[in-house]
Design a protein around this motif. Structure first.
Motif, mmCIF file in Angstrom:
data_model
loop_
_atom_site.group_PDB
_atom_site.id
_atom_site.type_symbol
_atom_site.label_atom_id
_atom_site.label_comp_id
_atom_site.label_asym_id
_atom_site.label_seq_id
_atom_site.Cartn_x
_atom_site.Cartn_y
_atom_site.Cartn_z
ATOM 1 N N TYR A 140 -5.888 5.534 14.329
ATOM 2 C CA TYR A 140 -5.884 4.144 14.672
ATOM 3 C C TYR A 140 -6.349 4.020 13.017
ATOM 4 C CZ TYR A 140 -11.038 3.380 15.645
ATOM 5 O OH TYR A 140 -11.992 2.603 16.154
ATOM 6 N N ILE A 141 -6.324 2.254 13.039
ATOM 7 C CA ILE A 141 -6.855 1.598 11.727
ATOM 8 C C ILE A 141 -7.384 0.009 12.329
ATOM 9 C CG2 ILE A 141 -5.802 0.823 9.401
ATOM 10 C CD1 ILE A 141 -6.706 2.959 9.313
ATOM 11 N N ILE A 172 0.472 -1.038 -0.095
ATOM 12 C CA ILE A 172 -0.034 -0.040 -0.098
ATOM 13 C C ILE A 172 0.618 1.483 -0.068
ATOM 14 C CG2 ILE A 172 -1.178 1.249 1.113
ATOM 15 C CD1 ILE A 172 -2.941 -1.281 2.268
ATOM 16 N N LEU A 173 1.996 1.344 0.963
ATOM 17 C CA LEU A 173 2.803 2.139 0.806
ATOM 18 C C LEU A 173 3.951 2.615 -0.273
ATOM 19 C CD1 LEU A 173 2.551 2.369 5.021
ATOM 20 C CD2 LEU A 173 0.986 3.127 3.020
ATOM 21 N N GLU A 174 4.444 1.977 -0.358
ATOM 22 C CA GLU A 174 6.022 1.693 -0.698
ATOM 23 C C GLU A 174 6.006 2.833 -2.393
ATOM 24 O OE1 GLU A 174 6.903 -2.381 -2.379
ATOM 25 O OE2 GLU A 174 5.611 -2.510 -3.145
ATOM 26 N N ASP A 175 4.942 2.796 -3.089
ATOM 27 C CA ASP A 175 5.006 3.949 -3.915
ATOM 28 C C ASP A 175 5.643 4.952 -3.381
ATOM 29 O OD1 ASP A 175 2.464 2.465 -6.163
ATOM 30 O OD2 ASP A 175 4.494 2.079 -6.183
ATOM 31 N N ASP A 176 4.812 5.725 -2.446
ATOM 32 C CA ASP A 176 4.242 6.979 -2.020
ATOM 33 C C ASP A 176 5.005 7.450 -0.791
ATOM 34 O OD1 ASP A 176 0.731 6.021 -2.256
ATOM 35 O OD2 ASP A 176 2.622 7.262 -3.322
ATOM 36 N N ASP A 214 -9.688 -1.483 2.773
ATOM 37 C CA ASP A 214 -9.685 -0.535 2.657
ATOM 38 C C ASP A 214 -8.234 0.183 2.753
ATOM 39 O OD1 ASP A 214 -11.893 2.544 1.886
ATOM 40 O OD2 ASP A 214 -10.444 2.356 1.262
ATOM 41 N N GLU A 215 -7.830 0.121 1.634
ATOM 42 C CA GLU A 215 -6.358 1.150 1.737
ATOM 43 C C GLU A 215 -6.154 2.798 1.181
ATOM 44 O OE1 GLU A 215 -7.429 -0.986 -0.547
ATOM 45 O OE2 GLU A 215 -6.353 -0.466 -2.511
ATOM 46 N N ASP A 216 -7.657 3.147 1.030
ATOM 47 C CA ASP A 216 -7.248 4.585 1.374
ATOM 48 C C ASP A 216 -7.607 5.260 2.922
ATOM 49 O OD1 ASP A 216 -9.303 4.848 -1.843
ATOM 50 O OD2 ASP A 216 -7.604 4.715 -1.597
ATOM 51 N N LEU A 217 -8.491 3.647 3.623
ATOM 52 C CA LEU A 217 -8.241 4.652 5.006
ATOM 53 C C LEU A 217 -6.699 4.637 5.576
ATOM 54 C CD1 LEU A 217 -11.150 2.030 6.246
ATOM 55 C CD2 LEU A 217 -11.226 4.659 5.934
ATOM 56 N N LEU A 218 -6.331 3.876 5.379
ATOM 57 C CA LEU A 218 -4.833 3.987 6.332
ATOM 58 C C LEU A 218 -3.824 5.516 5.234
ATOM 59 C CD1 LEU A 218 -2.037 2.521 7.306
ATOM 60 C CD2 LEU A 218 -1.554 1.123 5.673
ATOM 61 N N LEU A 219 -4.115 5.199 3.810
ATOM 62 C CA LEU A 219 -3.401 6.665 2.706
ATOM 63 C C LEU A 219 -3.871 7.529 4.022
ATOM 64 C CD1 LEU A 219 -3.158 4.567 -0.425
ATOM 65 C CD2 LEU A 219 -1.193 5.847 0.920
ATOM 66 N N ASP A 220 -5.564 8.049 3.929
ATOM 67 C CA ASP A 220 -5.866 8.997 4.365
ATOM 68 C C ASP A 220 -5.729 9.687 5.069
ATOM 69 O OD1 ASP A 220 -8.945 8.824 2.860
ATOM 70 O OD2 ASP A 220 -7.080 9.473 1.986
ATOM 71 N N ALA A 221 -5.587 8.617 6.016
ATOM 72 C CA ALA A 221 -5.389 8.662 7.829
ATOM 73 C C ALA A 221 -3.634 9.085 7.976
ATOM 74 C CB ALA A 221 -5.011 7.849 9.067
ATOM 75 N N ILE A 222 -2.614 8.664 7.062
ATOM 76 C CA ILE A 222 -1.669 9.159 6.938
ATOM 77 C C ILE A 222 -1.153 10.308 6.911
ATOM 78 C CG2 ILE A 222 0.861 8.652 6.248
ATOM 79 C CD1 ILE A 222 0.148 5.275 6.005
#
Lengths: 114, 121
Positions: B100-101, B20-24, B107-115
């Motif tokens: 928290y996640i 989920i995160l490695e591109d960004d 839903d990976e967007d939940l994680l990305l949005d939180a970050i």
């Protein structure tokens, strides 16, 4: 403790104070061992191992959408932790009961003038 | 790229988070609280993703230690937890997490949005 008194009364009706003393004696002898056996499993970390394994399994299953497996593992984790808590409460519960029963026996002995 | 420390003992959770995160973001992975604290002190990340149920020192302990640290105390920390229920959000915030996640991460967007919210990017 009222329930104990009632039970002991019923036992006394069945077989007199002698039976009451015998049953209390037998109980006190074995109960501590049984609590000890349960505590040994707790202290060995076996329940913790089940909970941890279930937790990881639940996590991985969930990632892949394996809902039934995830739920089952989650249930196991939760209940294992509950059992840990309950078993940890055993010694105190037994101590309280044991003290009351011992008190009952010794007061009987005092009453009968031994 | 901003750097995220991922503290998670389960290998497939790490795989998923990495994907989920490695591109960004640049990712640094840790499997235990002890390793994470040492690594974070050594090379400070911009944000920490912290699994609550780690073996040995659990996530809440790790957070407490981070918050007590003068340099690391203000690090944004997101809890990763399998046990999120209604009302838990307040508990996690009260404990000092920034967000928290819930796991599994569906839903990976939940994680990305939180970050994004915490890093302002």
């Amino acid at each position: 403790m009222r329930e104990i008194d009632e039970a002991l009364e019923r036992i006394a009706k069945l077989g007199g104070e002698g039976l009451v003393h015998k049953m209390i004696g037998a109980f006190l002898e074995t109960a501590e061992r049984r609590v000890g056996a349960a505590r040994e499993v707790l202290d060995s970390g076996a329940l913790d191992a089940v909970a941890r394994a279930a937790h990881s399994l639940s996590s991985s299953a969930g990632n892949l959408g394996a809902a039934r497996l995830m739920e089952l593992a989650r249930e196991i984790e939760g209940r294992s932790r509950e059992i840990e808590t309950l078993v940890a409460e055993l010694p105190e519960a037994l101590a309280e009961t044991g003290a009351y029963l011992k008190g009952r026996v010794s007061s009987d002995e005092e009453d009968s003038g031994r | 790229m901003k750097k995220i420390a991922v503290v998670e003992d389960n290998p497939d959770n790490r795989l998923l988070v990495q994907a989920i995160l490695e591109d960004d973001y640049e990712i640094e992975e840790y499997e235990t609280g002890t390793e994470a604290l040492a690594g974070i002190r050594h090379e400070r990340p911009d944000l920490v993703l912290l699994d609550i149920s780690l073996p040995g020192m659990d996530g809440t302990e790790v957070l407490e230690i981070l918050r007590r640290d003068a340099e690391l105390g203000s690090l944004p920390v997101i809890a990763l937890t399998a046990h999120a229920m209604a009302g838990d959000r307040e508990n996690y915030l009260a404990a000092g997490f920034n967000d928290y996640i819930s796991k599994p991460i569906v839903d990976e967007d939940l994680l990305l949005d939180a970050i994004h919210r915490l890093l302002g990017d």
